[in-house]
Design a protein around this motif. Structure first.
Motif, PDB file in Angstrom:
ATOM      1  N   HIS A 165       0.838  -1.201   0.000  1.00 38.24           N
ATOM      2  CA  HIS A 165       0.000   0.000   0.000  1.00 38.24           C
ATOM      3  C   HIS A 165       0.869   1.245   0.000  1.00 38.24           C
ATOM      4  N   PRO A 199      -0.663  -6.763  -2.178  1.00 36.40           N
ATOM      5  CA  PRO A 199      -0.774  -5.432  -1.561  1.00 36.40           C
ATOM      6  C   PRO A 199      -2.109  -5.195  -0.863  1.00 36.40           C
ATOM      7  N   ALA A 201      -4.515  -2.827  -0.978  1.00 33.63           N
ATOM      8  CA  ALA A 201      -4.784  -1.769  -1.949  1.00 33.63           C
ATOM      9  C   ALA A 201      -5.969  -0.905  -1.540  1.00 33.63           C
ATOM     10  N   SER A 212      -4.923  -2.895   8.836  1.00 29.26           N
ATOM     11  CA  SER A 212      -4.159  -1.842   8.165  1.00 29.26           C
ATOM     12  C   SER A 212      -4.949  -0.540   8.145  1.00 29.26           C
ATOM     13  N   ARG A 213      -6.242  -0.640   7.854  1.00 27.20           N
ATOM     14  CA  ARG A 213      -7.057   0.579   7.820  1.00 27.20           C
ATOM     15  C   ARG A 213      -7.112   1.243   9.195  1.00 27.20           C
ATOM     16  N   TYR A 229      -7.281   7.171   0.448  1.00 24.30           N
ATOM     17  CA  TYR A 229      -6.165   6.252   0.670  1.00 24.30           C
ATOM     18  C   TYR A 229      -6.392   4.881   0.044  1.00 24.30           C
ATOM     19  N   SER A 230      -7.375   4.759  -0.836  1.00 23.26           N
ATOM     20  CA  SER A 230      -7.602   3.516  -1.565  1.00 23.26           C
ATOM     21  C   SER A 230      -6.900   3.605  -2.912  1.00 23.26           C
ATOM     22  N   LEU A 231      -5.967   2.693  -3.145  1.00 26.04           N
ATOM     23  CA  LEU A 231      -5.150   2.780  -4.359  1.00 26.04           C
ATOM     24  C   LEU A 231      -5.988   2.694  -5.623  1.00 26.04           C
ATOM     25  N   ASN A 257      -8.045  -7.134  -3.775  1.00 25.97           N
ATOM     26  CA  ASN A 257      -7.231  -5.929  -3.666  1.00 25.97           C
ATOM     27  C   ASN A 257      -6.414  -5.716  -4.932  1.00 25.97           C
TER      28      ASN A 257
END
Length: 312
Positions: A165, A199, A201, A212-213, A229-231, A257
């Motif tokens: 990420h 990842p 993502a 992670s979030r 922040y979302s790829l 992801n």
């Protein structure tokens, strides 16, 4: 540029049968990392492995971000910044850092393993603190190209899990997240090639890695923060080529992801190659997939990069 001994910053190698840690370490920031006025943490590097054959360490509460350098015997003029995962709770040094660095250094790539700050440790930049370190690391490696015999246009980044990420943020975003501190910060902050391993993502349900979030954005981030922040929601136009690798049986970071991100990359016309393996789980690095189909991923990366005239 101050270079310090790795002995002061990592656990000792005593009692381990594997290769010793490199001793060449580069501090990212000439004085101190930005926005640390409210930080009151003590860095730790615990050892989780009970097997003397290998390390399994993680860095937590990092205050002085560093690059650990793996110099190859026969340099090929390319560099790789390695960003290990750890759910933004810590950074796993060996499995997705040092172990992977040794694989690519063996084929001539100068590798730099990033030990980055974590977003929930009180840094003024919050969720952008790790990105500050990644952007600074890319610029710093580029500024040191002559010292290491590198082509400044052959600086790649490889990120795994939450490190994927972070590598994705560094690849997609064009805006500096910190004030310039020296001449290195006049250089480009984007990599020339990106490898994302399983990842993290997306920050959105239902496929988000919840840990992670939480560690990046907090317990209840707004929809706007989630999107930012979302790829797969980012503008990837003009980004460097991307390589994706993921196991379909990954129950920690679902393969969606990578699939959602692949759709975004294709729409943005980013040259992309993706490899999905039936088995491998999550966090396999290089050591945990020996004897399984996914163990070929470093060779697949090398072949792909070679077609882009980027020796790895």
């Amino acid at each position: 540029m101050k270079v310090t001994s790795a002995r002061a910053q990592t656990t000792a190698d005593a009692g381990r049968d594997g290769p010793a840690d490199p001793t060449e370490v580069i501090r990212l920031w000439p004085d101190s990392a930005p926005g640390g006025q409210g930080v009151s943490i003590t860095p730790i590097v615990p050892e989780r492995s009970t097997d003397p054959a290998f390390h399994d360490r993680y860095a937590q509460y990092t205050t002085d971000p560093i690059l650990t350098v793996f110099r190859p015997e026969r340099p090929n003029r390319s560099a790789l910044l390695l960003i290990p995962g750890g759910g933004y709770r810590w950074a796993v040094l060996d499995k997705e850092g040092y172990d992977v660095a040794r694989v690519f250094a063996a084929s001539g790539t100068t590798c730099f393993v990033l030990r980055y700050r974590l977003p929930a440790d009180g840094w003024e930049a919050g969720a952008n603190a790790p990105l500050q370190d990644a952007q600074r690391a890319i610029r710093l490696i580029r500024s040191l190209a002559a010292d290491y015999g590198l082509d400044p246009q052959k600086i790649g980044v490889l990120g795994a899990s939450a490190g994927g990420h972070l590598a994705g943020l560094a690849s997609a975003r064009t805006d500096p997240t910190y004030e310039a501190v020296d001449a290195a910060d006049a250089l480009s902050l984007r990599p020339n090639l990106t490898v994302l391993m399983y990842p993290v993502a997306t920050m959105a349900d239902p496929h988000v890695h919840a840990g992670s979030r939480t560690h990046l954005l907090g317990d209840a981030p707004s929809p706007e923060r989630v999107a930012a922040y979302s790829l797969e929601r980012m503008d990837w136009r003009d980004a460097a080529p991307v390589f994706l690798v993921h196991a379909i049986d990954d129950t920690s970071v679902p393969v969606e992801n990578s699939l959602q991100l692949l759709t975004t990359l294709k729409a943005a016309a980013v040259p992309t190659e993706a490899h999905l393996f039936q088995e491998g789980g999550h966090g396999f690095g290089v050591r945990l997939i020996q004897g399984k189909p996914a163990q070929v991923w470093p060779n697949l990366v090398r072949a792909w990069a070679g077609r882009l005239d980027f020796a790895l």
